[in-house]
Scaffold this motif. Sequence first.
Motif, PDB file in Angstrom:
ATOM      1  N   MET A   1      42.904  22.185  43.827  1.00  0.00           N
ATOM      2  CA  MET A   1      41.472  22.106  43.453  1.00  0.00           C
ATOM      3  C   MET A   1      40.589  22.389  44.665  1.00  0.00           C
ATOM      4  N   GLY A   2      39.520  23.049  44.419  1.00  0.00           N
ATOM      5  CA  GLY A   2      38.574  23.360  45.475  1.00  0.00           C
ATOM      6  C   GLY A   2      37.505  24.236  44.872  1.00  0.00           C
ATOM      7  N   ILE A   3      36.546  24.594  45.681  1.00  0.00           N
ATOM      8  CA  ILE A   3      35.481  25.457  45.170  1.00  0.00           C
ATOM      9  C   ILE A   3      35.795  26.884  45.594  1.00  0.00           C
ATOM     10  N   LYS A   4      35.760  27.806  44.661  1.00  0.00           N
ATOM     11  CA  LYS A   4      35.940  29.210  45.024  1.00  0.00           C
ATOM     12  C   LYS A   4      34.625  29.952  44.856  1.00  0.00           C
ATOM     13  N   VAL A   5      34.338  30.777  45.836  1.00  0.00           N
ATOM     14  CA  VAL A   5      33.166  31.646  45.736  1.00  0.00           C
ATOM     15  C   VAL A   5      33.682  33.046  45.467  1.00  0.00           C
ATOM     16  N   LEU A   6      33.102  33.704  44.466  1.00  0.00           N
ATOM     17  CA  LEU A   6      33.552  35.051  44.100  1.00  0.00           C
ATOM     18  C   LEU A   6      32.405  36.030  44.302  1.00  0.00           C
ATOM     19  N   LYS A   7      32.699  37.118  44.970  1.00  0.00           N
ATOM     20  CA  LYS A   7      31.702  38.179  45.069  1.00  0.00           C
ATOM     21  C   LYS A   7      32.213  39.366  44.257  1.00  0.00           C
ATOM     22  N   PHE A   8      31.380  39.874  43.378  1.00  0.00           N
ATOM     23  CA  PHE A   8      31.761  41.058  42.613  1.00  0.00           C
ATOM     24  C   PHE A   8      30.939  42.243  43.104  1.00  0.00           C
ATOM     25  N   GLY A   9      31.613  43.294  43.493  1.00  0.00           N
ATOM     26  CA  GLY A   9      30.957  44.500  43.993  1.00  0.00           C
ATOM     27  C   GLY A   9      30.351  45.317  42.858  1.00  0.00           C
ATOM     28  N   GLY A  10      29.631  46.353  43.233  1.00  0.00           N
ATOM     29  CA  GLY A  10      28.901  47.161  42.262  1.00  0.00           C
ATOM     30  C   GLY A  10      29.781  47.793  41.194  1.00  0.00           C
ATOM     31  N   SER A  11      30.973  48.255  41.584  1.00  0.00           N
ATOM     32  CA  SER A  11      31.833  48.893  40.579  1.00  0.00           C
ATOM     33  C   SER A  11      32.370  47.851  39.596  1.00  0.00           C
ATOM     34  N   SER A  12      32.449  46.589  40.029  1.00  0.00           N
ATOM     35  CA  SER A  12      32.937  45.519  39.153  1.00  0.00           C
ATOM     36  C   SER A  12      31.885  45.108  38.121  1.00  0.00           C
TER      37      SER A  12
ATOM     38  N   GLN B   1      32.845  46.221  32.368  1.00  0.00           N
ATOM     39  CA  GLN B   1      33.144  45.524  33.623  1.00  0.00           C
ATOM     40  C   GLN B   1      32.635  44.077  33.562  1.00  0.00           C
ATOM     41  N   PHE B   2      31.478  43.876  32.947  1.00  0.00           N
ATOM     42  CA  PHE B   2      30.955  42.506  32.790  1.00  0.00           C
ATOM     43  C   PHE B   2      31.976  41.631  32.048  1.00  0.00           C
ATOM     44  N   LYS B   3      32.605  42.206  31.026  1.00  0.00           N
ATOM     45  CA  LYS B   3      33.597  41.428  30.253  1.00  0.00           C
ATOM     46  C   LYS B   3      34.777  41.040  31.136  1.00  0.00           C
ATOM     47  N   LYS B   4      35.237  41.993  31.924  1.00  0.00           N
ATOM     48  CA  LYS B   4      36.377  41.694  32.824  1.00  0.00           C
ATOM     49  C   LYS B   4      35.987  40.572  33.794  1.00  0.00           C
ATOM     50  N   VAL B   5      34.746  40.642  34.293  1.00  0.00           N
ATOM     51  CA  VAL B   5      34.280  39.632  35.250  1.00  0.00           C
ATOM     52  C   VAL B   5      34.270  38.256  34.583  1.00  0.00           C
ATOM     53  N   ARG B   6      33.793  38.206  33.352  1.00  0.00           N
ATOM     54  CA  ARG B   6      33.772  36.916  32.653  1.00  0.00           C
ATOM     55  C   ARG B   6      35.191  36.365  32.490  1.00  0.00           C
ATOM     56  N   ASP B   7      36.124  37.223  32.102  1.00  0.00           N
ATOM     57  CA  ASP B   7      37.514  36.758  31.927  1.00  0.00           C
ATOM     58  C   ASP B   7      38.081  36.213  33.239  1.00  0.00           C
ATOM     59  N   ILE B   8      37.770  36.898  34.308  1.00  0.00           N
ATOM     60  CA  ILE B   8      38.268  36.455  35.629  1.00  0.00           C
ATOM     61  C   ILE B   8      37.707  35.067  35.951  1.00  0.00           C
ATOM     62  N   ILE B   9      36.429  34.887  35.729  1.00  0.00           N
ATOM     63  CA  ILE B   9      35.800  33.592  36.067  1.00  0.00           C
ATOM     64  C   ILE B   9      36.364  32.479  35.181  1.00  0.00           C
ATOM     65  N   LEU B  10      36.533  32.795  33.898  1.00  0.00           N
ATOM     66  CA  LEU B  10      37.012  31.756  32.972  1.00  0.00           C
ATOM     67  C   LEU B  10      38.476  31.376  33.214  1.00  0.00           C
ATOM     68  N   ALA B  11      39.213  32.260  33.881  1.00  0.00           N
ATOM     69  CA  ALA B  11      40.648  32.007  34.088  1.00  0.00           C
ATOM     70  C   ALA B  11      40.914  30.888  35.096  1.00  0.00           C
ATOM     71  N   ASP B  12      39.916  30.475  35.855  1.00  0.00           N
ATOM     72  CA  ASP B  12      40.145  29.465  36.897  1.00  0.00           C
ATOM     73  C   ASP B  12      38.893  28.589  37.046  1.00  0.00           C
ATOM     74  N   PRO B  13      39.007  27.314  36.718  1.00  0.00           N
ATOM     75  CA  PRO B  13      37.816  26.438  36.782  1.00  0.00           C
ATOM     76  C   PRO B  13      37.259  26.264  38.198  1.00  0.00           C
ATOM     77  N   ASP B  14      38.057  26.600  39.210  1.00  0.00           N
ATOM     78  CA  ASP B  14      37.535  26.510  40.590  1.00  0.00           C
ATOM     79  C   ASP B  14      36.553  27.642  40.907  1.00  0.00           C
ATOM     80  N   ARG B  15      36.558  28.672  40.075  1.00  0.00           N
ATOM     81  CA  ARG B  15      35.677  29.827  40.350  1.00  0.00           C
ATOM     82  C   ARG B  15      34.252  29.483  39.904  1.00  0.00           C
TER      83      ARG B  15
END
Length: 438
Positions: free
Chosen positions: A1-12, A18-32
Amino acid sequence: MGIKVLKFGGSSLADSGQFKKVRDIILADPDRRFIVASAPGKRSSGDIKVTDMLYKCYDLAASGNDPGPALKGIRERFAEIIEELSIPFDIDTEIEMLKMQLKETPEKEFTASRGEYLNSRVLAAYLGLEFVDAADLIFFKSDGRLDSEKTYSTVKKRLKGMDGAVIPGFYGSMPDGSIHTFSRGGSDVSGSIIACGVDASLYENWTDVSGMLSADPRIVENPAGIDVITYRELRELSYMGASVLHEDAVFPVKWAGISINIRNTNAPGDNGTMIVPRLPHGDKGNVITGIAGKKGFAEVTVTKSLMNGEVGFGARLLTIFADEGVPFEHCPTGIDTMSVVVNEEKFNPAEERILSRIRDELKPDEIEIERGFAMVAVVGQRMASTVGTACRVTGALKDSGINIRMIDQGSSELNIILGIEEEDYEKTIRAIYKEFLS
Ligand code: ASP
């Protein structure tokens, strides 16, 4: 457990897919929890980044032309994402406000920052997360340098206790409240600052490649990816041209001891590259982490009999280069010779002055200039504890018939730098890759 900071670049974040992929990535880990967003980037190779479109709007407005048609293109980029994902966001009002602002008092950095600002607001609405403006978190001093004290204490206070937030990358505010941007690609820096401010356990930098490669793919076919690299190794490879992050993004997290994980939004199953403060205990990785290099170096060799007895000769020689604003890259010495390896582009305009000063001030027997050098850095922190690495490097070059003009093992045994003829550059990288990494 910890806090994760995610930066998504312009192509992401370039379109609704791409927005959908980003949402899935964030939802896959509650630390994000804390998301730093870039402006929408290119959707394909011929596309234009929203940031570039914004700079164009500013140029048009600043030169008294109508930015309206260019703004329309930006509106379309956001409208498409908003409509396709049914995000409740009024883009027309935002574009109208920007138009007014451009008409009344066009400000370059404010205009450029609107890509990140709008994209983050749209993303926050899509994710159901709070939006926190970077202008209220990241502060610069009047000379444009980061006001670290104010920034970190504000980030801590403002984000502490929040479940999550979306924060625009690329900008912050000046003491007078105006917007100031980092240099291009600066959302990486914003992400790094936020990661430090919230004391993150990890800074995930999501882009469109699965991490760093161990060699330039234009030279080595399908080079292996780098799983783990230390900050020191990264610095060596980046200096030699292997770039994956904005240079200034490294320092905040590095000092805070936070690792960076470079990940691919389009292949979230790939582990990417982990950039770490130090190698993990019991690590058994490859002796060489990566190879990078550059062409375009010249070597100025100064010869003078009994040079070794003349105390201060080296200092005086290097001072001449420094006075003329030419940094030196390497400085191999012999008993009566001293060479200064410099970047040709920086050296050429100052060549005449430097040579005449060397002649006048150091009275050498001879000055020789050789151009067309390339430098190749073979980087690996593990070489310090491995016998025979230099032998393998030179052996690989011998087998390929490459003449080594200069060789320098850094005192930290983190790298071996080779000076070779430019025409041998690609061949050298391939030979070393084959020896250590294929
Ligand atoms: N949007 C800005 C740029 O294109 C900053 C970034 O994406 O990091 O440079």
